[in-house]
Design a protein around this motif. Structure first.
Motif, PDB file in Angstrom:
ATOM      1  N   GLY A 154       3.540 -16.194 -20.738  1.00  0.00           N
ATOM      2  CA  GLY A 154       2.804 -16.153 -19.420  1.00  0.00           C
ATOM      3  C   GLY A 154       1.940 -17.531 -19.528  1.00  0.00           C
ATOM      4  O   GLY A 154       1.152 -17.823 -18.889  1.00  0.00           O
ATOM      5  N   VAL A 155       2.362 -18.440 -20.488  1.00  0.00           N
ATOM      6  CA  VAL A 155       1.823 -19.627 -20.443  1.00  0.00           C
ATOM      7  C   VAL A 155       2.652 -20.925 -19.952  1.00  0.00           C
ATOM      8  O   VAL A 155       4.066 -20.989 -20.464  1.00  0.00           O
ATOM      9  N   ASP A 156       2.310 -21.480 -19.067  1.00  0.00           N
ATOM     10  CA  ASP A 156       3.036 -22.878 -18.567  1.00  0.00           C
ATOM     11  C   ASP A 156       3.106 -23.811 -19.596  1.00  0.00           C
ATOM     12  O   ASP A 156       1.972 -24.097 -20.530  1.00  0.00           O
ATOM     13  N   CYS A 211      -1.784 -25.348 -19.072  1.00  0.00           N
ATOM     14  CA  CYS A 211      -0.526 -25.771 -19.445  1.00  0.00           C
ATOM     15  C   CYS A 211      -0.369 -26.410 -21.043  1.00  0.00           C
ATOM     16  O   CYS A 211      -1.266 -27.138 -21.288  1.00  0.00           O
ATOM     17  N   VAL A 212       0.645 -26.173 -21.639  1.00  0.00           N
ATOM     18  CA  VAL A 212       0.904 -26.494 -22.960  1.00  0.00           C
ATOM     19  C   VAL A 212       2.018 -27.479 -23.136  1.00  0.00           C
ATOM     20  O   VAL A 212       3.012 -27.550 -22.484  1.00  0.00           O
ATOM     21  N   PHE A 213       1.509 -29.086 -23.273  1.00  0.00           N
ATOM     22  CA  PHE A 213       2.502 -30.052 -23.647  1.00  0.00           C
ATOM     23  C   PHE A 213       3.134 -29.822 -24.916  1.00  0.00           C
ATOM     24  O   PHE A 213       2.323 -29.847 -25.827  1.00  0.00           O
ATOM     25  N   ILE A 214       4.369 -29.818 -24.859  1.00  0.00           N
ATOM     26  CA  ILE A 214       4.963 -29.623 -26.285  1.00  0.00           C
ATOM     27  C   ILE A 214       5.468 -30.874 -27.041  1.00  0.00           C
ATOM     28  O   ILE A 214       6.392 -31.506 -26.209  1.00  0.00           O
ATOM     29  N   SER A 215       4.934 -31.374 -27.895  1.00  0.00           N
ATOM     30  CA  SER A 215       5.362 -32.525 -28.770  1.00  0.00           C
ATOM     31  C   SER A 215       6.194 -32.463 -29.753  1.00  0.00           C
ATOM     32  O   SER A 215       5.871 -31.831 -30.599  1.00  0.00           O
ATOM     33  N   HIS A 216       7.268 -33.008 -29.891  1.00  0.00           N
ATOM     34  CA  HIS A 216       8.307 -32.852 -30.960  1.00  0.00           C
ATOM     35  C   HIS A 216       9.038 -33.983 -31.204  1.00  0.00           C
ATOM     36  O   HIS A 216       9.323 -34.873 -30.183  1.00  0.00           O
ATOM     37  N   GLN A 217       9.803 -34.058 -32.310  1.00  0.00           N
ATOM     38  CA  GLN A 217      10.699 -34.803 -32.560  1.00  0.00           C
ATOM     39  C   GLN A 217      11.840 -34.554 -31.896  1.00  0.00           C
ATOM     40  O   GLN A 217      12.239 -33.319 -32.273  1.00  0.00           O
ATOM     41  N   GLN A 218      12.856 -35.455 -31.528  1.00  0.00           N
ATOM     42  CA  GLN A 218      14.248 -34.861 -30.903  1.00  0.00           C
ATOM     43  C   GLN A 218      15.045 -34.027 -31.685  1.00  0.00           C
ATOM     44  O   GLN A 218      15.746 -33.058 -31.366  1.00  0.00           O
ATOM     45  N   ASN A 219      14.948 -34.129 -33.145  1.00  0.00           N
ATOM     46  CA  ASN A 219      15.872 -33.365 -33.978  1.00  0.00           C
ATOM     47  C   ASN A 219      15.402 -32.128 -34.250  1.00  0.00           C
ATOM     48  O   ASN A 219      16.038 -31.272 -34.629  1.00  0.00           O
ATOM     49  N   ASP A 220      14.154 -31.802 -33.571  1.00  0.00           N
ATOM     50  CA  ASP A 220      13.712 -30.592 -33.596  1.00  0.00           C
ATOM     51  C   ASP A 220      13.638 -29.909 -32.155  1.00  0.00           C
ATOM     52  O   ASP A 220      12.893 -28.730 -32.056  1.00  0.00           O
ATOM     53  N   ASP A 273      15.782 -27.806 -30.707  1.00  0.00           N
ATOM     54  CA  ASP A 273      16.179 -26.314 -30.719  1.00  0.00           C
ATOM     55  C   ASP A 273      14.849 -25.447 -30.982  1.00  0.00           C
ATOM     56  O   ASP A 273      14.561 -24.448 -30.253  1.00  0.00           O
ATOM     57  N   ALA A 274      14.049 -25.710 -32.192  1.00  0.00           N
ATOM     58  CA  ALA A 274      12.987 -25.166 -32.602  1.00  0.00           C
ATOM     59  C   ALA A 274      12.074 -25.080 -31.310  1.00  0.00           C
ATOM     60  O   ALA A 274      11.233 -24.554 -31.047  1.00  0.00           O
ATOM     61  N   ALA A 275      11.827 -26.405 -30.734  1.00  0.00           N
ATOM     62  CA  ALA A 275      10.870 -26.647 -29.576  1.00  0.00           C
ATOM     63  C   ALA A 275      11.281 -25.766 -28.568  1.00  0.00           C
ATOM     64  O   ALA A 275      10.304 -25.239 -27.736  1.00  0.00           O
ATOM     65  N   ARG A 276      12.520 -25.783 -28.110  1.00  0.00           N
ATOM     66  CA  ARG A 276      12.937 -24.708 -27.072  1.00  0.00           C
ATOM     67  C   ARG A 276      12.534 -23.412 -27.107  1.00  0.00           C
ATOM     68  O   ARG A 276      11.902 -22.583 -26.311  1.00  0.00           O
ATOM     69  N   LYS A 277      12.512 -22.983 -28.476  1.00  0.00           N
ATOM     70  CA  LYS A 277      12.346 -21.417 -28.857  1.00  0.00           C
ATOM     71  C   LYS A 277      10.759 -21.319 -28.709  1.00  0.00           C
ATOM     72  O   LYS A 277      10.470 -20.410 -27.940  1.00  0.00           O
ATOM     73  N   ILE A 278      10.099 -22.196 -29.031  1.00  0.00           N
ATOM     74  CA  ILE A 278       8.609 -22.347 -28.880  1.00  0.00           C
ATOM     75  C   ILE A 278       8.251 -22.218 -27.485  1.00  0.00           C
ATOM     76  O   ILE A 278       7.100 -21.371 -27.034  1.00  0.00           O
ATOM     77  N   ALA A 279       8.933 -23.098 -26.665  1.00  0.00           N
ATOM     78  CA  ALA A 279       8.601 -23.244 -25.148  1.00  0.00           C
ATOM     79  C   ALA A 279       9.081 -21.798 -24.602  1.00  0.00           C
ATOM     80  O   ALA A 279       8.082 -21.256 -23.680  1.00  0.00           O
ATOM     81  N   ASP A 280      10.202 -21.279 -25.003  1.00  0.00           N
ATOM     82  CA  ASP A 280      10.515 -20.039 -24.216  1.00  0.00           C
ATOM     83  C   ASP A 280       9.524 -18.970 -24.658  1.00  0.00           C
ATOM     84  O   ASP A 280       9.217 -18.277 -23.829  1.00  0.00           O
TER      85      ASP A 280
END
Length: 187
Positions: free
Chosen positions: A49-51, A25-34, A36-43
């Motif tokens: 196939g990565v949680d 599982c990958v924890f996605i660390s990001h600053q709140q202003n990012d 939208d980019a974090a959502r695209k990376i997560a998707d």
């Protein structure tokens, strides 16, 4: 099919349990202003196939933020990291102003396989020293390699089965948030 692990019914209180079960599982660390980019990376990760643990779907964390409950925010972040095998720190100019990203890096540094993902346009040499010690992912090409390593599957298989998109594909969903390929190593 991968998922945002916040929704996974089992939350492990022990890092040892996560490790012994081989949870990926990958924890996605990001600053709140990012976000939208974090959502695209997560998707993109989920599609491959990565949680992931992505805070946008953590209702407890959202309530804690809204009520300015720093202890509860910290507990939510710790739980997300403790249930993750990897951490991906998204870096943009916004990251330098973040109050939580340094905490997440510090907490997850020895617990996870830590990587730093540079969002589009991060110039060489601009990363803070405290994150230069991690594996640095500067482009989609390197990100696809990282995903194939996490999944222990070949990159060509992931691309052929449409779980991942080639860095050279102009329709790659990350093309507006990451550079396609940078030939100059970060060093």
């Amino acid at each position: 099919m991968a998922l945002n692990r916040y929704y996974y019914p089992t939350k492990y209180e022990s890092r040892a349990k996560v490790i012994s079960l081989g949870v990926k599982c990958v924890f996605i660390s990001h600053q709140q202003n990012d976000k939208d980019a974090a959502r695209k990376i997560a998707d993109y990760l989920i599609n491959a196939g990565v949680d992931v643990y992505f805070d946008e779907y953590d209702g407890d964390l959202r309530i804690s933020h809204q009520s300015n409950n720093a202890r509860a925010v910290t507990d939510s972040i710790r739980k997300g990291i403790n249930n993750s095998s990897h951490m991906l720190v998204l870096v943009s100019p916004n990251t330098l102003r973040s109050t939580w990203v340094p905490f997440e890096i510090g907490y997850g540094y020895d617990k996870t396989d830590l990587s730093v993902l540079c969002l589009k346009g991060i110039p060489k040499g601009s990363l803070p020293e405290y994150i230069r010690t991690a594996n640095i992912i500067r482009d989609i090409y390197d990100f696809n390699i990282k995903i194939s390593n996490v999944l222990e599957k070949s990159q060509s298989l992931l691309e052929e089965t449409k779980l991942m998109s080639s860095y050279a594909n102009s329709a790659n969903p990350l093309s507006n948030v990451m550079d396609a390929m940078i030939n100059d190593p970060y060093n």
